[in-house]
Design a protein around this motif. Structure first.
Motif, PDB file in Angstrom:
ATOM      1  N   THR A 154      -0.938   7.723  -6.549  1.00  0.00           N
ATOM      2  CA  THR A 154      -1.612   7.323  -7.786  1.00  0.00           C
ATOM      3  C   THR A 154      -1.841   5.810  -7.826  1.00  0.00           C
ATOM      4  N   ASN A 155      -1.444   5.107  -6.763  1.00  0.00           N
ATOM      5  CA  ASN A 155      -1.679   3.668  -6.661  1.00  0.00           C
ATOM      6  C   ASN A 155      -3.167   3.450  -6.433  1.00  0.00           C
ATOM      7  N   GLN A 156      -3.809   2.724  -7.313  1.00  0.00           N
ATOM      8  CA  GLN A 156      -5.265   2.593  -7.250  1.00  0.00           C
ATOM      9  C   GLN A 156      -5.732   1.931  -5.956  1.00  0.00           C
ATOM     10  N   ASP A 157      -4.929   0.996  -5.424  1.00  0.00           N
ATOM     11  CA  ASP A 157      -5.310   0.365  -4.159  1.00  0.00           C
ATOM     12  C   ASP A 157      -5.373   1.400  -3.039  1.00  0.00           C
ATOM     13  N   ASN A 160      -8.404   3.661  -3.431  1.00  0.00           N
ATOM     14  CA  ASN A 160      -9.658   2.983  -3.100  1.00  0.00           C
ATOM     15  C   ASN A 160      -9.947   2.953  -1.602  1.00  0.00           C
TER      16      ASN A 160
END
Length: 350
Positions: A154-157, A160
């Motif tokens: 769930t870490n956006q980095d 991406n």
């Protein structure tokens, strides 16, 4: 008799009439081309590494046997991605530090590759993996694999990158000599008396549901699998506890591993076999072909690029009656652009 003949004409695409008015089901063929159909040849692999004090030899064993893992992905030209996180990534939301759940590219103490997601065209791929997978032994001693998986995915980095990709199978591989103790709060509960009865422990199947939703799985198509390399029995536990006390059987990983069709490997076994076993399990699941109706199993004929493949659980195809699916094993696993045809007599009327 007139009505019976009429029925034969009405269902001519499925049935043929015999003189004694018996119905005979005609054969049916399903033809798939992996590059253009619903069958997935993209796989995103997340290694979840226990980086606590007793894990040096296990990390080294994975690194030393990487070729046993990757060679079949390379020989079949699959579109794969490989990322690494640790069982301490769960601290990210608690410490408000997203870098703790960012995919790993090595260590400050050794070196960094600068590559957080390995792909088929990654330069010096093997050495990049070795650097990334060796996460050392100074990590958090409160190993919470499930919470760490959720934090990393769930870490956006990481999203991406993109990882996981929406059209790929997600294969999680947990490497540990401990069990999971994901729970609410910051206290390390694994060394207190009777930690498995702690009321704050999370049900591991909640994370099955998390992965199910994340990968947009459905009742007919699960898009993830969890694999475990850990302590599977008391004999292995006794072996690895020499010099290191408090090791635990990976109980809270194994239920989800089984429910998701994953592979269970022992850290006490030959890692060459374990690594190839995991890659076989991933490839077998990724190249699974769902048939559109139940077949008469003894009538199934499977061809890859026009060549007949035998029914063989080692180097051939297998049939999963529950999923109504054909899967491939060993050297029979088809490559990225292979054309797979499956012919069979239906077991019943559609």
């Amino acid at each position: 008799m007139v009505k019976l003949v009429g029925s034969c004409i009405l269902f001519v695409s499925l049935l043929a009439c015999t003189p004694d008015s018996q119905f005979v089901l005609q054969g049916e063929q399903n033809t798939f081309q992996q590059s253009v159909t619903q069958t997935n040849v993209k796989v995103d692999i997340l290694w979840v590494v226990d980086d606590s004090g007793s894990m040096e030899s296990s990390q080294q064993n994975v690194a030393a046997n990487f070729q046993s893992f990757i060679n079949k992905f390379q020989s079949t030209n699959f579109d794969y991605q490989i990322a690494v996180t640790t069982t301490g990534a769960w601290r990210a939301p608690i410490d408000n530090d997203s870098s703790l759940s960012r995919f790993r590219d090595g260590l400050d103490e050794t070196s960094h590759t600068g590559i957080t997601v390995i792909k088929p065209d990654t330069p010096d791929l093997e050495q990049t993996f070795i650097t990334n997978i060796k996460q050392g032994t100074s990590g958090n001693a409160d190993e919470r694999g499930w919470q760490s998986i959720a934090a990393a995915l769930t870490n956006q980095d990481n999203l991406n990158e993109p990882f996981p990709r929406q059209d790929a199978i997600l294969a999680v591989i947990v490497l540990t000599d401990e069990d999971d103790f994901s729970h609410d709060g910051t206290e390390n509960v694994q060394n207190i008396p009777d930690p498995y009865n702690n009321p704050d422990l999370h049900d591991p199947m909640l994370y099955y549901d998390f992965l199910y939703d994340l990968t947009k799985s459905t009742a007919s198509k699960r898009n993830f699998m969890v694999n475990t390399i850990g302590i599977l029995d008391e004999d292995c536990k006794a072996e690895v506890e020499t010099g290191w006390g408090g090791r635990k059987i990976a109980e809270r990983y194994l239920g989800v591993t089984e429910a998701s069709g994953g592979y269970k490997g022992s850290i006490c076994d030959d890692f060459s076999d374990v690594m190839s076993g995991i890659s076989d399990a991933i490839l077998q699941y990724t190249t699974r072909f769902i048939l559109d109706r139940e077949p008469a199993v003894d009538s199934i004929v499977v061809k890859v690029d026009g060549v007949v493949i035998p029914m063989d659980s080692t180097n051939g195809w297998s049939y999963d009656a529950e999923a109504i699916a054909i899967s491939f094993n060993g050297t029979a696993i088809p490559g990225k652009d292979a054309v797979v045809s499956v012919t069979f007599d239906p077991a019943g009327i559609k």
